[in-house]
Scaffold this motif. Structure first.
Motif, PDB file in Angstrom:
ATOM      1  N   VAL A   6     -54.714  26.683  33.411  1.00 61.88           N
ATOM      2  CA  VAL A   6     -54.219  26.798  32.035  1.00 61.88           C
ATOM      3  C   VAL A   6     -54.282  25.416  31.376  1.00 61.88           C
ATOM      4  O   VAL A   6     -53.712  24.449  31.889  1.00 61.88           O
ATOM      5  N   PRO A   7     -54.996  25.294  30.238  1.00 58.49           N
ATOM      6  CA  PRO A   7     -55.099  23.978  29.587  1.00 58.49           C
ATOM      7  C   PRO A   7     -53.742  23.433  29.156  1.00 58.49           C
ATOM      8  O   PRO A   7     -52.828  24.198  28.819  1.00 58.49           O
ATOM      9  N   ALA A  21     -47.638  32.125  27.630  1.00 58.10           N
ATOM     10  CA  ALA A  21     -47.464  33.580  27.627  1.00 58.10           C
ATOM     11  C   ALA A  21     -48.795  34.298  27.396  1.00 58.10           C
ATOM     12  O   ALA A  21     -49.077  35.316  28.014  1.00 58.10           O
ATOM     13  N   VAL A  22     -49.620  33.758  26.506  1.00 55.12           N
ATOM     14  CA  VAL A  22     -50.938  34.356  26.238  1.00 55.12           C
ATOM     15  C   VAL A  22     -51.807  34.272  27.480  1.00 55.12           C
ATOM     16  O   VAL A  22     -52.457  35.252  27.865  1.00 55.12           O
ATOM     17  N   VAL A  51     -62.947  20.834  24.005  1.00 57.98           N
ATOM     18  CA  VAL A  51     -63.404  22.085  24.606  1.00 57.98           C
ATOM     19  C   VAL A  51     -62.222  22.892  25.131  1.00 57.98           C
ATOM     20  O   VAL A  51     -62.170  24.122  24.987  1.00 57.98           O
ATOM     21  N   GLU A  52     -61.234  22.225  25.723  1.00 61.70           N
ATOM     22  CA  GLU A  52     -60.032  22.929  26.191  1.00 61.70           C
ATOM     23  C   GLU A  52     -59.303  23.588  25.028  1.00 61.70           C
ATOM     24  O   GLU A  52     -58.839  24.731  25.143  1.00 61.70           O
ATOM     25  N   GLU A  53     -59.198  22.888  23.912  1.00 60.13           N
ATOM     26  CA  GLU A  53     -58.507  23.440  22.747  1.00 60.13           C
ATOM     27  C   GLU A  53     -59.247  24.665  22.207  1.00 60.13           C
ATOM     28  O   GLU A  53     -58.628  25.663  21.828  1.00 60.13           O
ATOM     29  N   ARG A  54     -60.565  24.585  22.173  1.00 56.20           N
ATOM     30  CA  ARG A  54     -61.347  25.731  21.699  1.00 56.20           C
ATOM     31  C   ARG A  54     -61.245  26.903  22.680  1.00 56.20           C
ATOM     32  O   ARG A  54     -61.204  28.068  22.255  1.00 56.20           O
ATOM     33  N   ASP A 114     -58.675  27.611  24.559  1.00 56.95           N
ATOM     34  CA  ASP A 114     -57.352  28.205  24.339  1.00 56.95           C
ATOM     35  C   ASP A 114     -57.350  29.057  23.072  1.00 56.95           C
ATOM     36  O   ASP A 114     -56.844  30.193  23.067  1.00 56.95           O
ATOM     37  N   ALA A 115     -57.946  28.533  22.005  1.00 60.20           N
ATOM     38  CA  ALA A 115     -57.980  29.276  20.742  1.00 60.20           C
ATOM     39  C   ALA A 115     -58.791  30.559  20.881  1.00 60.20           C
ATOM     40  O   ALA A 115     -58.423  31.604  20.330  1.00 60.20           O
TER      41      ALA A 115
END
Length: 323
Positions: A163-164, A170-171, A307-310, A312-313
């Motif tokens: 998990v980033p 929760a997601v 890349v981690e943020e993308r 997750d999004a």
């Protein structure tokens, strides 16, 4: 895969092996590195023909251990896939020879024909390239090889997802719970298993953005993971890569483009979601490795954190998308 003007030396035993697979009167007149491959050393060999012309071959050698499994297995699969694709209309390299156990070469190697074109990772022109990618993947899934490749391999488990930092726990927990379920039943298709922009070559117009009218696909490369499984899995893999390269909305758009091109996905929403989340969860384990070739190709803004943020999004958008 991108060409690079860098003269290289091919190792002696490998050179002798390549020569044995040339036509009478041909000779090797040059070699240069091909950059962009993440799993093997790639060389483009210039072959002087007996009529004074030049043709090109590509030499793929597994110099280091791979994340995907033993080099021998990967090379057998790629050789089989290239053979199966001959005459199908799906543009792919032509198989020439393989030495999967390094019986003749310094390293396990594959020799194949060279395709023109280059991989395009730019944001500009993506709207034009996207339907081309979708139609190409539909064509891949329409291939019916005389001998089926191995069944697909899941690239993650519920217990190995990373998990980033800063992601909505929760997601991610809900997505992980999705893949704890048994895999849905599916109608098998011939899969590339790593279909994404880095493995698709384009011929682009001399002028205009890298997606202007006239752009066409000249080939799909890197068939070492070819397998048999649900079309949803290839679509999910490409969608995830597009989301990381260009933004989450493009990942969702590719799924739509695939269906608009005539591709068929799982009928039930829960089944589609199972395959859709599998790929972003799998890529969570190797974000740094995924981002590196994109950075080397000029997308330096795609840091591991970006890349981690993308990622997750994109996963969040999948979990919040009804049906």
């Amino acid at each position: 895969m991108t060409d690079h003007d860098e003269t290289v030396t091919v190792r002696p035993s490998t050179l002798a092996w390549v020569r044995r697979h040339l036509e009478a009167g041909e000779r090797i007149v040059g070699a240069e590195a091909l950059h962009g491959g993440a799993t093997a050393e790639m060389r483009r060999l210039a072959i002087g023909t007996r009529d004074g012309g030049t043709r090109y071959l590509v030499l793929r050698s597994f110099v280091d251990p791979t994340r995907q499994g033993p080099a021998e297995e990967l090379l057998h699969r790629e050789a089989d896939a290239l053979t199966a694709l001959t005459g199908t209309g799906v543009p792919a390299p032509g198989f020439v020879a393989v030495d999967p156990t390094a019986a003749h070469c310094e390293y396990p190697s594959l020799l194949m024909t060279h395709l023109p074109g280059r991989a395009v990772l730019d944001d500009e022109g993506l709207e034009t390239r996207l339907p081309l990618l979708a139609r190409q993947l539909v064509a891949v899934h329409a291939v019916r090889p005389s001998v089926r490749p191995r069944e697909y391999v899941a690239l993650t488990t519920a217990d190995t997802v990373v998990v980033p930092e800063g992601a909505d726990a929760a997601v991610w927990a809900a997505a992980i719970d999705v893949i704890r379920r048994p895999a849905p039943r599916y109608e098998g298709r011939f899969l590339h298993r790593d279909f994404q922009p880095g493995n698709v070559l384009f011929d682009l117009p001399a002028e205009g953005p890298p997606g202007a009218a006239g752009a066409r696909i000249t080939g799909t490369v890197d068939w070492a993971a070819a397998s048999w499984g649900p079309a949803d899995l290839d679509v999910a893999h490409c969608s995830t890569n597009l989301a990381l390269l260009h933004g989450p909305a493009w990942g969702l758009r590719f799924t739509e483009a695939y269906q608009e091109a005539g591709g068929v996905l799982a009928a039930a929403a829960a089944e589609r979601l199972y395959w859709q989340v599998r790929e972003p969860l799998a890529l969570s384990e190797e974000v740094r490795w995924v981002a590196r070739p994109w950075q080397e190709a000029g997308r330096t803004e795609l840091t591991t954190r970006v890349v981690e943020e993308r990622l997750d999004a994109y996963l969040t958008s999948l979990m919040g998308t009804p049906g």
